[in-house]
Design a protein around this motif. Structure first.
Motif, mmCIF file in Angstrom:
data_model
loop_
_atom_site.group_PDB
_atom_site.id
_atom_site.type_symbol
_atom_site.label_atom_id
_atom_site.label_comp_id
_atom_site.label_asym_id
_atom_site.label_seq_id
_atom_site.Cartn_x
_atom_site.Cartn_y
_atom_site.Cartn_z
ATOM 1 N N ILE A 118 -23.007 -11.035 -3.360
ATOM 2 C CA ILE A 118 -21.871 -11.171 -4.275
ATOM 3 C C ILE A 118 -20.605 -11.065 -3.424
ATOM 4 O O ILE A 118 -20.465 -10.117 -2.657
ATOM 5 C CB ILE A 118 -21.813 -10.011 -5.291
ATOM 6 N N ILE A 143 -23.111 -15.188 -5.625
ATOM 7 C CA ILE A 143 -22.287 -15.010 -6.820
ATOM 8 C C ILE A 143 -20.869 -14.721 -6.337
ATOM 9 O O ILE A 143 -20.648 -13.821 -5.517
ATOM 10 C CB ILE A 143 -22.823 -13.844 -7.680
ATOM 11 N N LYS A 185 -22.428 -20.228 -8.976
ATOM 12 C CA LYS A 185 -22.386 -18.969 -9.737
ATOM 13 C C LYS A 185 -21.030 -18.300 -9.527
ATOM 14 O O LYS A 185 -20.829 -17.563 -8.556
ATOM 15 C CB LYS A 185 -23.511 -18.045 -9.268
ATOM 16 N N VAL A 194 -24.518 -18.424 -13.915
ATOM 17 C CA VAL A 194 -24.502 -16.952 -13.810
ATOM 18 C C VAL A 194 -25.324 -16.320 -14.940
ATOM 19 O O VAL A 194 -25.724 -15.159 -14.859
ATOM 20 C CB VAL A 194 -23.040 -16.408 -13.834
ATOM 21 N N HIS A 241 -27.987 -13.685 -14.712
ATOM 22 C CA HIS A 241 -27.586 -12.436 -14.021
ATOM 23 C C HIS A 241 -26.658 -11.565 -14.875
ATOM 24 O O HIS A 241 -26.246 -10.488 -14.447
ATOM 25 C CB HIS A 241 -26.840 -12.775 -12.720
#
Ligand SMILES: NC(=O)c1ccc[n+]([C@@H]2O[C@H](COP(=O)([O-])OP(=O)(O)OC[C@H]3O[C@@H](n4cnc5c(N)ncnc54)[C@H](OP(=O)(O)O)[C@@H]3O)[C@@H](O)[C@H]2O)c1
Length: 281
Positions: free
Chosen positions: A73, A99, A121, A146, A149
């Motif tokens: 991320i 992400i 994402k 996304v 998640h």
């Protein structure tokens, strides 16, 4: 896997070690959901980077690419006016599994997507300064990729306060104005409150405390009776022809509501204006 196991299984990188990034770091680490070893951070100014990495005991990256390479991320915490300059040269380094969380006010999800074509994402997340005391409203909008998640991302974001999923555009702008700028607007009212008390023989410290407690009490009671409309809660504290009624009548005659509505609209228009200037894509 549970949400907390999911959170623990992701490495989190921060590009930009500014005020908001530090508030988020504080919330993440204090929550116990995130370990220091999961985090890496970079910053333009090296001295600030050293200080932040020392204070939080997290790994500092020499470059933004290093953050991207390390992380599952990537949280982009640079100012909107620095966003394009920061991301454009490193956009190729992102991969489609990562992400990306953009914190930049005014930069749409679509603009981030265009700027980083490999990415799928992406979330646009809008916390307020209250993230540092875990009392933030956190609005977010996300791309379709996304979706699988979202449960654990919600859990992660809720370490900063109350999470509000929105569509990007009008909804995001409304929360930005109401919650983020909103803190500034409420302070404006609190300043008048304190000043009026001081002008009427209350010392500055007491006037400040009384102001804070009054705003806190109104918010806490509304939170406590969360099903009761605000207008009904207000009616409960007003007696016919009483003191509060006299003040409220005057507020309505002076059209405080109209003044506030115009100010909210002006703030929303400014957000729209700024958004189109930051990312030339
Ligand atoms: N603060 C808030 O309450 C709030 C609320 C909602 C959204 N936001 C958004 O959050 C973002 C950050 O705001 P902030 O208040 O935290 O700003 P800030 O304190 O100025 O932090 C931005 C950081 O980004 C760093 N930076 C700039 N260009 C960079 C680059 N190319 N590579 C690496 N680091 C770079 C800056 O480094 P230097 O040390 O060199 O300046 C600075 O430390 C903004 O987009 C803002 O719109 C903030």
């Amino acid at each position: 896997m549970t949400a907390s196991e999911q959170i623990r299984s992701h490495r989190i990188g921060f590009i930009g070690a500014g005020n908001l990034a530090q508030s988020i770091l504080r919330a993440f680490l204090d929550s116990g959901f995130v370990d220091r070893e999961q985090i890496v951070i970079s910053n333009r100014n090296e001295r600030k980077l050293e200080r932040v990495s020392r204070d939080f005991q997290i790994r500092a990256a020499k470059t933004n690419e290093e953050v991207i390479d390390f992380s599952d991320i990537v949280i982009i915490g640079v100012k909107p006016q620095d966003f394009y300059q920061c991301i454009e040269p490193i956009a190729h380094a992102f991969n489609s599994d990562q992400i990306i969380i953009s914190l930049a006010a005014g930069i749409s999800l679509q603009s981030v997507q265009k700027l980083i074509p490999n990415s799928q994402k992406i979330l646009r997340v809008m916390p307020t300064t209250a993230a540092k005391i875990k009392e933030s409203v956190i609005a977010y909008a996300a791309t379709a990729a996304v979706k699988p998640h979202l449960q654990w991302i919600n859990e992660l974001l809720s370490t900063m306060g109350i999470v509000v999923p929105v569509e990007d555009g009008e909804m995001m702008r409304s929360i930005l104005v109401g919650a983020s700028s909103g803190i500034g607007f409420v302070y404006e009212l609190m300043i008048y409150w304190q000043e009026w008390l001081e002008e009427h023989d209350i010392d500055a410290k007491t006037a400040r405390n009384v102001t804070i407690q009054t705003f806190r009490a109104a918010a806490a009671m509304a939170g406590h009776e969360s099903e009761t409309p605000l207008s009904e809660l207000q009616r409960k504290v007003v007696s016919l022809k009483g003191v509060t009624a006299a003040g409220l009548d005057s507020m309505r005659e002076l059209e405080i509501e109209r003044a506030l509505r115009i100010s909210f609209e002006k703030a929303a228009m400014r957000d729209q204006e700024l958004g189109s200037t930051f990312v030339p894509v």
